[in-house]
Design a protein around this motif. Sequence first.
Motif, PDB file in Angstrom:
ATOM      1  N   ALA A   1       9.609  68.228  32.856  1.00 15.53           N
ATOM      2  CA  ALA A   1       8.844  67.358  33.754  1.00 15.53           C
ATOM      3  C   ALA A   1       7.789  66.563  32.984  1.00 15.53           C
ATOM      4  N   PHE A   2       7.184  67.193  31.993  1.00 19.26           N
ATOM      5  CA  PHE A   2       6.206  66.498  31.148  1.00 19.26           C
ATOM      6  C   PHE A   2       6.879  65.345  30.407  1.00 19.26           C
ATOM      7  N   GLY A   3       8.065  65.596  29.880  1.00 15.29           N
ATOM      8  CA  GLY A   3       8.803  64.548  29.189  1.00 15.29           C
ATOM      9  C   GLY A   3       9.211  63.412  30.104  1.00 15.29           C
ATOM     10  N   GLU A   4       9.348  63.715  31.395  1.00 16.02           N
ATOM     11  CA  GLU A   4       9.662  62.683  32.389  1.00 16.02           C
ATOM     12  C   GLU A   4       8.420  61.974  32.893  1.00 16.02           C
ATOM     13  N   LYS A   5       7.256  62.296  32.303  1.00 16.63           N
ATOM     14  CA  LYS A   5       5.969  61.669  32.619  1.00 16.63           C
ATOM     15  C   LYS A   5       5.539  61.936  34.064  1.00 16.63           C
ATOM     16  N   ARG A   6       5.863  63.123  34.556  1.00 18.79           N
ATOM     17  CA  ARG A   6       5.485  63.471  35.923  1.00 18.79           C
ATOM     18  C   ARG A   6       4.056  63.996  36.014  1.00 18.79           C
ATOM     19  N   PHE A   7       3.468  64.420  34.901  1.00 16.70           N
ATOM     20  CA  PHE A   7       2.088  64.905  34.894  1.00 16.70           C
ATOM     21  C   PHE A   7       1.567  64.867  33.469  1.00 16.70           C
ATOM     22  N   GLU A   8       0.251  65.008  33.351  1.00 15.52           N
ATOM     23  CA  GLU A   8      -0.418  65.119  32.054  1.00 15.52           C
ATOM     24  C   GLU A   8      -1.174  66.439  32.002  1.00 15.52           C
ATOM     25  N   LEU A   9      -1.369  66.967  30.823  1.00 13.11           N
ATOM     26  CA  LEU A   9      -2.051  68.252  30.685  1.00 13.11           C
ATOM     27  C   LEU A   9      -3.493  68.205  31.188  1.00 13.11           C
TER      28      LEU A   9
ATOM     29  N   GLN B   1      21.756  69.932  21.285  1.00 15.77           N
ATOM     30  CA  GLN B   1      22.976  69.174  21.022  1.00 15.77           C
ATOM     31  C   GLN B   1      22.722  67.671  20.956  1.00 15.77           C
ATOM     32  N   GLY B   2      21.744  67.304  20.151  1.00 16.79           N
ATOM     33  CA  GLY B   2      21.456  65.901  19.915  1.00 16.79           C
ATOM     34  C   GLY B   2      20.518  65.247  20.908  1.00 16.79           C
ATOM     35  N   ARG B   3      20.113  65.989  21.939  1.00 20.47           N
ATOM     36  CA  ARG B   3      19.220  65.439  22.961  1.00 20.47           C
ATOM     37  C   ARG B   3      17.856  66.120  22.864  1.00 20.47           C
ATOM     38  N   GLN B   4      16.790  65.321  22.913  1.00 20.80           N
ATOM     39  CA  GLN B   4      15.448  65.890  22.941  1.00 20.80           C
ATOM     40  C   GLN B   4      15.130  66.248  24.388  1.00 20.80           C
ATOM     41  N   LEU B   5      15.559  67.436  24.808  1.00 19.80           N
ATOM     42  CA  LEU B   5      15.435  67.842  26.209  1.00 19.80           C
ATOM     43  C   LEU B   5      13.982  68.081  26.597  1.00 19.80           C
ATOM     44  N   VAL B   6      13.220  68.685  25.694  1.00 14.47           N
ATOM     45  CA  VAL B   6      11.792  68.938  25.900  1.00 14.47           C
ATOM     46  C   VAL B   6      11.049  68.264  24.758  1.00 14.47           C
ATOM     47  N   PRO B   7       9.999  67.504  25.031  1.00 22.77           N
ATOM     48  CA  PRO B   7       9.292  66.800  23.949  1.00 22.77           C
ATOM     49  C   PRO B   7       8.757  67.759  22.890  1.00 22.77           C
TER      50      PRO B   7
ATOM     51  N   ALA C   1      17.141  70.224  35.633  1.00 23.92           N
ATOM     52  CA  ALA C   1      16.304  69.816  34.507  1.00 23.92           C
ATOM     53  C   ALA C   1      16.578  70.628  33.254  1.00 23.92           C
ATOM     54  N   LEU C   2      16.825  71.937  33.415  1.00 23.51           N
ATOM     55  CA  LEU C   2      16.877  72.818  32.251  1.00 23.51           C
ATOM     56  C   LEU C   2      18.141  73.658  32.172  1.00 23.51           C
ATOM     57  N   PHE C   3      18.453  74.415  33.218  1.00 23.35           N
ATOM     58  CA  PHE C   3      19.530  75.394  33.120  1.00 23.35           C
ATOM     59  C   PHE C   3      20.889  74.742  32.884  1.00 23.35           C
ATOM     60  N   GLU C   4      21.209  73.719  33.653  1.00 19.78           N
ATOM     61  CA  GLU C   4      22.521  73.083  33.499  1.00 19.78           C
ATOM     62  C   GLU C   4      22.671  72.385  32.148  1.00 19.78           C
ATOM     63  N   PRO C   5      21.664  71.634  31.671  1.00 24.69           N
ATOM     64  CA  PRO C   5      21.810  71.057  30.330  1.00 24.69           C
ATOM     65  C   PRO C   5      22.003  72.102  29.235  1.00 24.69           C
ATOM     66  N   LEU C   6      21.415  73.287  29.406  1.00 26.06           N
ATOM     67  CA  LEU C   6      21.564  74.339  28.397  1.00 26.06           C
ATOM     68  C   LEU C   6      22.837  75.151  28.578  1.00 26.06           C
ATOM     69  N   GLY C   7      23.548  74.945  29.683  1.00 26.88           N
ATOM     70  CA  GLY C   7      24.739  75.739  29.941  1.00 26.88           C
ATOM     71  C   GLY C   7      24.447  77.093  30.552  1.00 26.88           C
ATOM     72  N   ILE C   8      23.276  77.256  31.146  1.00 29.39           N
ATOM     73  CA  ILE C   8      22.903  78.512  31.800  1.00 29.39           C
ATOM     74  C   ILE C   8      23.523  78.550  33.187  1.00 29.39           C
ATOM     75  N   ARG C   9      24.334  79.575  33.434  1.00 25.72           N
ATOM     76  CA  ARG C   9      25.049  79.679  34.709  1.00 25.72           C
ATOM     77  C   ARG C   9      24.671  80.912  35.520  1.00 25.72           C
ATOM     78  N   SER C  10      23.888  81.795  34.943  1.00 30.63           N
ATOM     79  CA  SER C  10      23.606  83.072  35.610  1.00 30.63           C
ATOM     80  C   SER C  10      22.280  83.100  36.343  1.00 30.63           C
ATOM     81  N   ALA C  11      21.466  82.048  36.229  1.00 29.70           N
ATOM     82  CA  ALA C  11      20.073  82.112  36.665  1.00 29.70           C
ATOM     83  C   ALA C  11      19.943  82.268  38.177  1.00 29.70           C
TER      84      ALA C  11
END
Length: 369
Positions: free
Chosen positions: A107-115, A265-271, A218-228
């Motif tokens: 969400a931070f990388g999507e500029k949804r909020f600042e620290l 895998q070549g994508r900067q998923l989290v800044p 945002a996170l689980f599907e890009p990482l291939g997490i299926r059990s969460a």
Amino acid sequence: MRDRLLRFCLACSIGISAASTFAADTWPGTDWASAPVAATPAIKALEDYAFPPRDDNSRKGIRSDALLVIRDGQIIYEHYAAPTTAQTPHLTWSISKSIMATVLGVAFGEKRFELLDSVAKFYPTMASHADIRFEDLMHWASGLDWQEDYEYAPLNSSVVAMLYTRGHDDMARFTAGHGVFAKPGTVFRYSSGDSNLLAASLKKMVGEQAYGDYPWTALFEPLGIRSAVWERDASGTFVGSSYAYMTARDLARIGLLMQRTGQWQGRQLVPKSWIYFNLTPFAGREIKSAEEIPGGQWWLNKSQDGSRGPWPSAPADTFAALGHWGQALYVIPSAGLVIVRYGDDRDASFAHDRLLQLALAAFPGEARP
């Protein structure tokens, strides 16, 4: 703000940047690549420590449910104790906090909020605490007068009341109702309430409609997490402090993402700036002992002044997500290792440093830069 944060974090980096580029070609697909190491006396010593005979009557002693070791993106060791298997989503307890922090990193990388945003901007129930920023919550430094004890002081425990009694219907609202004991951002006091305020704030950041799926999209599907599986309270807020479930193999994907500075895998998923923030020691006061070196909802093995942390047998760049009753996700960038340990420890028998010492002896590798 973002440029300032990135410059600051690069300046105080604990050395994972170079390590993250070493042997970084192997990524898990639907499943992990496997390269099991041959049995050795050192592995036997690790197993003897992690999986001693269980006493199910007393429920005392070390009670590991799973131990998984990933090196350079491949499974090199895996062991389970029944009924847990490689397919079992295990309760992570407070590892959930670090998982939520990683979701917030997207969400931070999507500029949804600042620290430095006020939490009240996204969670209006915090209007009476408008000086608390997201940076403060991430450091467990909200300044709210919170009591985190579980079994040892249940009648006075804020976290027991939040999870099980008068606060369990709306955990963030319950937390927001606490008084103040310190100026925000100045004092570390571990708080599951702070973590649930983060989870509640995410709802307005992404919108009510998207919120229920956001950790997955945002996170689980890009990482291939299926059990969460992630429980929500009666208000519909994810229990970001405690109630995420995941297989050991899926949790290791988050560890690998962190080891590789947010790249997948070549994508900067989290800044990268978010990862460095997570892994920079909190600069406030009243960090009581070397057992408590918080970063941004992760635990570190090096303090702000450079002195060694709570796990002297492990490299200084080691960091971890830790949970009640012995849950642990260890990341050791300089060794190329990600280790998941699930357990059911009801006493103080288990020691993180001892497990790390034995694991590093069992799985030595070429030192990373």
